[in-house]
Design a protein around this motif. Structure first.
Motif, PDB file in Angstrom:
ATOM      1  N   GLN A  88      16.651 -42.536  -2.740  1.00  0.00           N
ATOM      2  CA  GLN A  88      15.245 -42.737  -3.075  1.00  0.00           C
ATOM      3  C   GLN A  88      15.068 -42.991  -4.573  1.00  0.00           C
ATOM      4  N   ASP A  92      13.686 -46.472  -6.251  1.00  0.00           N
ATOM      5  CA  ASP A  92      12.446 -46.368  -7.015  1.00  0.00           C
ATOM      6  C   ASP A  92      12.668 -46.704  -8.485  1.00  0.00           C
ATOM      7  N   LYS A 120      -0.412 -45.254  -4.422  1.00  0.00           N
ATOM      8  CA  LYS A 120       0.970 -44.789  -4.556  1.00  0.00           C
ATOM      9  C   LYS A 120       1.593 -44.459  -3.205  1.00  0.00           C
ATOM     10  N   ASP A 121       0.775 -43.965  -2.278  1.00  0.00           N
ATOM     11  CA  ASP A 121       1.330 -43.576  -0.984  1.00  0.00           C
ATOM     12  C   ASP A 121       1.952 -44.766  -0.263  1.00  0.00           C
ATOM     13  N   ARG A 124       5.363 -45.370  -1.740  1.00  0.00           N
ATOM     14  CA  ARG A 124       6.243 -44.280  -1.305  1.00  0.00           C
ATOM     15  C   ARG A 124       6.662 -44.489   0.143  1.00  0.00           C
ATOM     16  N   ASP A 128      10.425 -44.751   1.380  1.00  0.00           N
ATOM     17  CA  ASP A 128      10.893 -43.826   2.418  1.00  0.00           C
ATOM     18  C   ASP A 128      11.422 -44.583   3.642  1.00  0.00           C
TER      19      ASP A 128
END
Length: 140
Positions: A88, A92, A120-121, A124, A128
């Motif tokens: 991750q 990122d 941001k979610d 993410r 993920d």
């Protein structure tokens, strides 16, 4: 050689942004639509260097100073445990660590965040999804 690698990285980023523009949001799609699958993300952003099989032999590999790693061996090289947090962080790039030994690998966090238009979610979720997809590719 450095200029050649920079050009390759810029081409990859351009292709990634073009792919992002196509998948970021379809007209009429709800704002909270699920991100594309980890496999789709991998094929769009990672396979050019890491190969469609994730073993490190993508079409751009010969232009790189450091051959991309075999992503199917991450768990094996980590005592049988898939290093999800490390993967991750590498994708990122948020912490600025040279996770791959060089700065040749583009960091995708900023690209995914720009695609999220400030949510941001959404970025993410994309990261993920990629991390979970790579976990499914691990050889035992």
């Amino acid at each position: 050689m450095c200029g050649k690698v920079s050009a390759v990285v810029m081409i990859l980023l351009g292709m990634a942004l073009a792919a992002a523009a196509q998948t970021a949001g379809k007209p009429g799609a709800p704002a909270n639509a699920e991100p594309v699958s980890g496999k789709q993300l991998f094929n769009s952003y990672c396979a050019l260097c890491h190969g469609a099989d994730a073993k490190g032999g993508g079409p751009f590999s010969p232009q790189l100073k450091v051959w991309p790693p075999d992503l199917t061996q991450l768990a094996k090289k980590n005592h049988g445990e898939y290093p999800a947090m490390h993967v991750q962080e590498a994708i990122d790039g948020e912490f600025g660590k040279p996770s791959h030994g060089t700065k040749e690998m583009p960091i995708w966090g900023p690209v995914f965040r720009s695609m999220a238009h400030g949510r941001k979610d959404s970025a993410r979720l994309r990261i993920d999804s990629l991390v979970k997809y790579l976990e499914t590719l691990q050889e035992k």
